[in-house]
Design a protein around this motif. Sequence first.
Motif, PDB file in Angstrom:
ATOM      1  N   THR A  31       0.880  -1.174   0.000  1.00 37.63           N
ATOM      2  CA  THR A  31       0.000   0.000   0.000  1.00 37.63           C
ATOM      3  C   THR A  31       0.915   1.220   0.000  1.00 37.63           C
ATOM      4  N   GLU A  32       0.348   2.407  -0.133  1.00 36.37           N
ATOM      5  CA  GLU A  32       1.169   3.612  -0.141  1.00 36.37           C
ATOM      6  C   GLU A  32       1.759   3.909   1.246  1.00 36.37           C
ATOM      7  N   THR A  33       1.169   3.313   2.322  1.00 35.89           N
ATOM      8  CA  THR A  33       1.647   3.619   3.681  1.00 35.89           C
ATOM      9  C   THR A  33       2.708   2.612   4.120  1.00 35.89           C
ATOM     10  N   VAL A  34       2.272   1.379   4.373  1.00 34.76           N
ATOM     11  CA  VAL A  34       3.166   0.272   4.727  1.00 34.76           C
ATOM     12  C   VAL A  34       2.573  -0.978   4.066  1.00 34.76           C
ATOM     13  N   TYR A  35       3.333  -2.080   4.065  1.00 33.64           N
ATOM     14  CA  TYR A  35       2.766  -3.333   3.558  1.00 33.64           C
ATOM     15  C   TYR A  35       1.717  -3.858   4.530  1.00 33.64           C
ATOM     16  N   LEU A  75     -20.803  -1.562   3.806  1.00 29.11           N
ATOM     17  CA  LEU A  75     -20.286  -2.037   5.101  1.00 29.11           C
ATOM     18  C   LEU A  75     -20.662  -1.155   6.284  1.00 29.11           C
ATOM     19  N   VAL A  76     -20.756   0.153   6.059  1.00 26.84           N
ATOM     20  CA  VAL A  76     -20.930   1.097   7.178  1.00 26.84           C
ATOM     21  C   VAL A  76     -21.945   2.180   6.832  1.00 26.84           C
ATOM     22  N   GLU A  77     -22.420   2.860   7.893  1.00 26.95           N
ATOM     23  CA  GLU A  77     -23.200   4.082   7.723  1.00 26.95           C
ATOM     24  C   GLU A  77     -22.216   5.204   7.414  1.00 26.95           C
ATOM     25  N   LEU A  78     -22.531   6.003   6.396  1.00 29.90           N
ATOM     26  CA  LEU A  78     -21.611   7.084   6.010  1.00 29.90           C
ATOM     27  C   LEU A  78     -22.286   8.436   6.167  1.00 29.90           C
ATOM     28  N   PRO A  79     -22.167   9.052   7.350  1.00 25.56           N
ATOM     29  CA  PRO A  79     -22.723  10.386   7.544  1.00 25.56           C
ATOM     30  C   PRO A  79     -22.013  11.378   6.612  1.00 25.56           C
ATOM     31  N   PRO A  80     -22.626  12.565   6.393  1.00 28.31           N
ATOM     32  CA  PRO A  80     -22.068  13.515   5.418  1.00 28.31           C
ATOM     33  C   PRO A  80     -20.589  13.827   5.637  1.00 28.31           C
ATOM     34  N   LEU A  81     -20.177  13.986   6.898  1.00 32.83           N
ATOM     35  CA  LEU A  81     -18.768  14.323   7.155  1.00 32.83           C
ATOM     36  C   LEU A  81     -17.839  13.212   6.646  1.00 32.83           C
ATOM     37  N   ALA A  82     -18.245  11.964   6.842  1.00 28.16           N
ATOM     38  CA  ALA A  82     -17.431  10.836   6.374  1.00 28.16           C
ATOM     39  C   ALA A  82     -17.389  10.813   4.846  1.00 28.16           C
ATOM     40  N   GLN A  83     -18.510  11.159   4.221  1.00 26.85           N
ATOM     41  CA  GLN A  83     -18.515  11.209   2.747  1.00 26.85           C
ATOM     42  C   GLN A  83     -17.570  12.281   2.241  1.00 26.85           C
ATOM     43  N   HIS A  84     -17.603  13.453   2.889  1.00 31.88           N
ATOM     44  CA  HIS A  84     -16.691  14.525   2.465  1.00 31.88           C
ATOM     45  C   HIS A  84     -15.238  14.086   2.594  1.00 31.88           C
ATOM     46  N   LEU A  85     -14.930  13.470   3.725  1.00 33.19           N
ATOM     47  CA  LEU A  85     -13.535  13.066   3.959  1.00 33.19           C
ATOM     48  C   LEU A  85     -13.102  12.003   2.949  1.00 33.19           C
ATOM     49  N   SER A  86     -13.966  11.031   2.691  1.00 30.58           N
ATOM     50  CA  SER A  86     -13.545   9.976   1.760  1.00 30.58           C
ATOM     51  C   SER A  86     -13.440  10.522   0.344  1.00 30.58           C
ATOM     52  N   GLN A  87     -14.333  11.446  -0.009  1.00 30.65           N
ATOM     53  CA  GLN A  87     -14.220  12.048  -1.351  1.00 30.65           C
ATOM     54  C   GLN A  87     -12.925  12.848  -1.491  1.00 30.65           C
ATOM     55  N   ALA A  88     -12.526  13.506  -0.408  1.00 34.03           N
ATOM     56  CA  ALA A  88     -11.315  14.331  -0.476  1.00 34.03           C
ATOM     57  C   ALA A  88     -10.032  13.488  -0.453  1.00 34.03           C
ATOM     58  N   PHE A  89     -10.028  12.391   0.299  1.00 29.58           N
ATOM     59  CA  PHE A  89      -8.737  11.746   0.600  1.00 29.58           C
ATOM     60  C   PHE A  89      -8.609  10.294   0.168  1.00 29.58           C
ATOM     61  N   TRP A  90      -9.652   9.685  -0.351  1.00 30.39           N
ATOM     62  CA  TRP A  90      -9.546   8.298  -0.835  1.00 30.39           C
ATOM     63  C   TRP A  90      -9.352   8.296  -2.341  1.00 30.39           C
ATOM     64  N   PRO A  91      -8.570   7.380  -2.912  1.00 30.08           N
ATOM     65  CA  PRO A  91      -7.719   6.480  -2.159  1.00 30.08           C
ATOM     66  C   PRO A  91      -6.559   7.225  -1.516  1.00 30.08           C
ATOM     67  N   GLY A  92      -6.195   6.805  -0.293  1.00 26.43           N
ATOM     68  CA  GLY A  92      -5.106   7.488   0.399  1.00 26.43           C
ATOM     69  C   GLY A  92      -5.028   7.108   1.853  1.00 26.43           C
ATOM     70  N   PRO A  93      -4.080   7.745   2.591  1.00 33.60           N
ATOM     71  CA  PRO A  93      -3.726   7.284   3.938  1.00 33.60           C
ATOM     72  C   PRO A  93      -4.650   7.797   5.044  1.00 33.60           C
ATOM     73  N   ARG A 120     -10.527   1.863   5.035  1.00 33.23           N
ATOM     74  CA  ARG A 120      -9.768   2.766   4.178  1.00 33.23           C
ATOM     75  C   ARG A 120      -9.635   2.198   2.781  1.00 33.23           C
ATOM     76  N   ALA A 121      -9.491   3.093   1.792  1.00 29.64           N
ATOM     77  CA  ALA A 121      -9.250   2.709   0.403  1.00 29.64           C
ATOM     78  C   ALA A 121      -7.781   3.005   0.112  1.00 29.64           C
ATOM     79  N   PRO A 122      -6.943   1.967  -0.012  1.00 27.91           N
ATOM     80  CA  PRO A 122      -5.509   2.190  -0.241  1.00 27.91           C
ATOM     81  C   PRO A 122      -5.236   2.635  -1.671  1.00 27.91           C
ATOM     82  N   ALA A 123      -4.108   3.343  -1.865  1.00 25.72           N
ATOM     83  CA  ALA A 123      -3.847   3.974  -3.163  1.00 25.72           C
ATOM     84  C   ALA A 123      -2.928   3.170  -4.082  1.00 25.72           C
TER      85      ALA A 123
END
Length: 314
Positions: A31-35, A75-93, A120-123
């Motif tokens: 992954t972009e972070t660690v194996y 898999l999970v409930e995605l409140p608006p804040l979580a959607q914003h964060l995943s749109q901004a930073f996924w795939p990523g650390p 998380r969605a790895p890059a």
Amino acid sequence: MTAECLSADNPEHIQRAADLLSGGGLVGIPTETVYGLAARADNADAVARLYAAKGRPRFNPLIVHVSGLDMAQRLVELPPLAQHLSQAFWPGPLTLVLPKKPDAPVCDLANAGLDTLALRAPAHPATRALLERLDMPLVAPSANPSGAISPTTARHVLDGLGASIDLVLDGGACPVGVESTVVMIDDGRAILLRPGGLARTDIEAITGTLQSAPENSAPNSPGMLKSHYAPKAYVRLNALETGPGEVMLGFGAIAGHHNLSPDGDLAEAATSLFAALRKLDALGAKTIAVAPIPDEGLGEAINDRLQRASAPRT
Ligand code: TXA
Ligand code: MG
């Protein structure tokens, strides 16, 4: 038997990894972070074997890796804040801890029976291809024996876990070098559980000031296990020079036996942190002295890992 190691560039090798994982196998993935050490999230036998391979306590839940927002939604409930964060930073650390859906195909062992999942969605392109081909979530803790230094190359994975896993996909050295930042979203609040490869300020641009996890909150990413990321040598922090029997991990103007970044670049320092600790540990010194690292940007994650590396061993 030592695990096979195959280049992650070859689509046939991705298929081989997918076949092994489908059948309940354990595969080291770049992954972009660690194996990571991957297993099917829905297969309790595979996940039990994963905990055993790492020697990881079963109360420490695993991160579930997804191909993106669509898979996360299953898999999970995605409140608006979580959607914003995943749109901004996924795939990523960035890992988000969110309420688990009752029918999510993730066994209880994977998240230690909690009512939340860390996602998380790895890059890394090979691991993205693998997740898309499988179309199922994979748990993947860092691919090292529990408590040891995280792996940033396929070689590190083989050295630590080669005897107890099936395959490693070699996708080169990990560019970020420290694990993902873990943020819990709870009732519209964003709580930092573990500093990591995405800097606090990037997240706070969306969430406002991150709250800190209450002391002794369970599970407090990986804070319940104070000694972690530990080399064999002792680790002494904020050192300006070496004492007798010490080797030095430098930063900026403090050179040392290895300098994490002569220019004082914290992203560069994060990239080589774990490999440098391994390299200095191999010199056999009693203590690794570490130069001061500014606690800003990725420095927060670097200092977190170094503090755990220097914590008293039990
Ligand atoms: O970058 C990374 O995050 C790497 C790569 C392989 O993706 N993975 C990783 O996994 O670092 P691991 O297992 O070493 O760390 C998972 C962290 C632990 O600190 C764990 O306590 C926390 O995530 N965690 C997992 N599920 C959680 C949950 N439901 N609630 C709170 N924390 C959770
Ligand atoms: Mg780990």
